[in-house]
Design a protein around this motif. Structure first.
Motif, short mmCIF file in Angstrom:
data_model
loop_
_atom_site.label_atom_id
_atom_site.label_comp_id
_atom_site.label_asym_id
_atom_site.label_seq_id
_atom_site.Cartn_x
_atom_site.Cartn_y
_atom_site.Cartn_z
N GLN A 121 -43.80 38.78 50.13
CA GLN A 121 -44.46 40.06 49.91
C GLN A 121 -43.53 40.97 49.11
O GLN A 121 -42.33 40.73 49.00
N LYS A 122 -44.09 42.05 48.57
CA LYS A 122 -43.26 42.99 47.81
C LYS A 122 -42.25 43.68 48.71
O LYS A 122 -41.11 43.92 48.33
N ASN A 123 -42.66 44.01 49.93
CA ASN A 123 -41.77 44.61 50.92
C ASN A 123 -42.00 43.92 52.26
O ASN A 123 -43.14 43.75 52.69
N MET A 124 -40.90 43.54 52.91
CA MET A 124 -40.99 42.79 54.16
C MET A 124 -40.00 43.33 55.18
O MET A 124 -38.94 43.85 54.82
N SER A 125 -40.36 43.18 56.45
CA SER A 125 -39.46 43.54 57.54
C SER A 125 -38.79 42.29 58.08
O SER A 125 -39.47 41.28 58.34
N LEU A 126 -37.47 42.34 58.24
CA LEU A 126 -36.71 41.23 58.83
C LEU A 126 -36.28 41.56 60.26
O LEU A 126 -35.31 40.99 60.77
N GLY A 127 -36.99 42.47 60.89
CA GLY A 127 -36.66 42.81 62.27
C GLY A 127 -35.46 43.71 62.38
O GLY A 127 -35.15 44.49 61.46
N LYS A 128 -34.75 43.62 63.49
CA LYS A 128 -33.61 44.50 63.75
C LYS A 128 -32.29 43.79 63.56
O LYS A 128 -32.11 42.65 63.97
N MET A 129 -31.36 44.50 62.92
CA MET A 129 -29.97 44.10 62.82
C MET A 129 -29.15 45.37 62.95
O MET A 129 -29.57 46.43 62.49
N GLY B 158 -36.29 38.21 40.07
CA GLY B 158 -34.95 37.72 40.36
C GLY B 158 -34.03 38.72 41.01
O GLY B 158 -32.91 38.38 41.39
N VAL B 159 -34.46 39.96 41.15
CA VAL B 159 -33.67 40.97 41.84
C VAL B 159 -34.26 41.15 43.24
O VAL B 159 -35.46 41.36 43.40
N PHE B 160 -33.40 41.07 44.25
CA PHE B 160 -33.79 41.25 45.65
C PHE B 160 -32.92 42.33 46.26
O PHE B 160 -31.77 42.51 45.86
N SER B 161 -33.45 43.03 47.25
CA SER B 161 -32.64 44.06 47.89
C SER B 161 -32.94 44.14 49.38
O SER B 161 -34.09 44.08 49.80
N LEU B 162 -31.87 44.23 50.17
CA LEU B 162 -31.94 44.45 51.61
C LEU B 162 -31.69 45.92 51.88
O LEU B 162 -30.72 46.50 51.35
N ASP C 110 -31.59 30.85 64.22
CA ASP C 110 -32.97 30.49 64.52
C ASP C 110 -33.92 31.18 63.54
O ASP C 110 -33.63 32.27 63.03
N TYR C 111 -35.08 30.55 63.32
CA TYR C 111 -36.07 31.14 62.44
C TYR C 111 -36.89 32.19 63.19
O TYR C 111 -37.21 32.03 64.37
N ALA C 112 -37.19 33.28 62.49
CA ALA C 112 -38.01 34.35 63.03
C ALA C 112 -39.08 34.71 62.02
O ALA C 112 -38.93 34.46 60.82
N ASP C 113 -40.18 35.29 62.49
CA ASP C 113 -41.28 35.66 61.60
C ASP C 113 -40.91 36.84 60.71
O ASP C 113 -40.22 37.77 61.14
N VAL C 114 -41.38 36.78 59.46
CA VAL C 114 -41.26 37.90 58.53
C VAL C 114 -42.56 38.70 58.60
O VAL C 114 -43.65 38.12 58.56
#
Length: 384
Positions: free
Chosen positions: A73-81, A95-99, A165-169
């Motif tokens: 997706q254009k914008n996604m949540s990776l949960g909490k860190m 080719g450009v990604f950002s966290l 472990d894998y988690a849902d995006v």
């Protein structure tokens, strides 16, 4: 206050107009804490990026497949860190990604996303942080480097950080404003001529690539690299430059195409569109030759992105260079990482490719300031 790591050295006047940047320090001693209840480990290892790049085939869990760009997706949540929400933006998928930790810190990387793997670290990214504990945690995470792996299980996109472990995006909705551009493709084929009291800048935007010419008083310089607009922020990561450049430049583009840099610098810009004869990168991959003043030149542009330049006069070597190359639209860029005469060798070379014929050759209208300077007319070698 913005906080940066490993800032490149630039003239003071330039620093006033450019965005603080980060490419990471050499201190990898910090550990990143694992979020309680999180299904993914965020501890990085300094060798993880190298390990993934050297593997020929990625192994994925049974019942899954490696994700592709189309799955993102254009914008996604990776949960909490680090006790806060983390988001991943892909923008126009060029080719450009950002966290992101919104309004606090962001990591920008360039990646081919091969086999669904997003590598991050000092070799391919930069980080911008504010003075906050959570920003420092993200900075330590970036410093160690690593990889985020994506798979698709059924209809669900999942991720794993550094072998965890894998988690849902989850899809994330980001509010846009009519005051700011939010789509990087709106800049493709656009030229912005910008100025403020201290400097002038001319940006030329191609497909996910840009070239900027800058001048401050009697000094002029240029840089070129990757760009995208994500979360309404223009993100630019220089790859080629003739003097020095920050590893990340960030700001916003208003709906009337003025620039508001994240340093606070404001630029009034005039927008124009331009046309160019795009040169396909693969068509330039070859060995090209030229001669000038009795010197025979050979330039090898390799598919790997490496290049080599040799010049000989009779049996005597006049010049030997090697480095990286790429083409942005019709602009051929060369970065020298090794030179026979370093004191006489330009850091990078930029120029337009004109009259390109893959069966004959081309004219390279470049700005090479090396001694000796490269010829401008290149042809294919002739063989007996």
């Amino acid at each position: 206050m913005k906080k940066s790591f490993g800032i490149a050295i630039l003239p003071a006047a330039v620093a006033a107009t450019m965005m603080f940047a980060a490419c990471g320090s050499d201190d990898n001693s910090s550990n990143v804490e694992r979020e309680e209840g999180s299904s993914s480990s965020v501890e990085a290892t300094s060798s993880s990026a190298e390990a993934s790049s050297s593997s020929e085939k990625r192994d994925v869990p049974e019942g899954t497949r490696a994700a592709t760009l189309d799955d993102l997706q254009k914008n996604m949540s990776l949960g909490k860190m680090f006790g806060t929400d983390i988001y991943l933006a892909t923008g126009a998928k060029l080719g450009v990604f950002s966290l992101w930790i919104p309004d606090t810190a962001w990591i920008v990387v360039h990646s081919e996303f091969k086999d669904g793997v997003l590598e991050y670290g000092k070799s391919n990214g930069s980080i911008m942080t504010t003075n906050a504990d959570v920003a420092d945690s993200l900075a330590a995470f970036f410093e160690k480097g690593g990889k985020i792996e994506f798979v698709v299980k059924g209809e669900k996109l999942q991720y794993s950080i550094n072998g965890g472990d894998y988690a849902d995006v989850e899809k994330a909705d980001v509010k846009t404003s009519s005051n700011w551009l939010s789509d990087g493709t709106k800049l493709q084929g656009v030229r912005l001529s910008c100025k403020n009291e201290d400097s002038k800048q001319t940006y030329s935007f191609y497909k996910g690539r840009y070239v900027v010419e800058e001048s401050i008083e009697d000094s002029s310089f240029w840089s070129a690299g990757y760009y995208d607009i994500q979360r309404s922020h223009l993100l630019m990561t220089p790859v080629f430059f003739d003097v020095s450049a920050y590893s990340l430049v960030s700001g916003q583009v208003s709906s009337d195409f003025n620039l508001s840099m994240d340093t606070g610098a404001e630029f009034k810009c005039e927008k124009t569109t331009f046309k160019f004869d795009e040169v396909e990168r693969d068509s330039l991959v070859n060995e090209w030759v030229a001669d000038a003043d009795g010197v025979d030149w050979t330039m090898s542009l390799k598919k790997s992105g490496d290049y080599a330049l040799d010049a000989t006069k009779g049996k005597n070597p006049e010049d030997v260079r090697s480095g990286k190359w790429d083409v942005y639209g019709d602009i051929l860029l060369l970065k020298n990482t090794s030179c026979q005469s370093p004191s006489k060798c330009a850091k990078s070379v930029k120029g337009a490719v004109e009259g390109f014929d893959p069966q004959k050759g081309f004219t390279y209208k470049h700005d090479d300031g090396s001694t000796p300077a490269m010829p401008k007319d290149w042809t294919l070698p002739q063989y007996e």
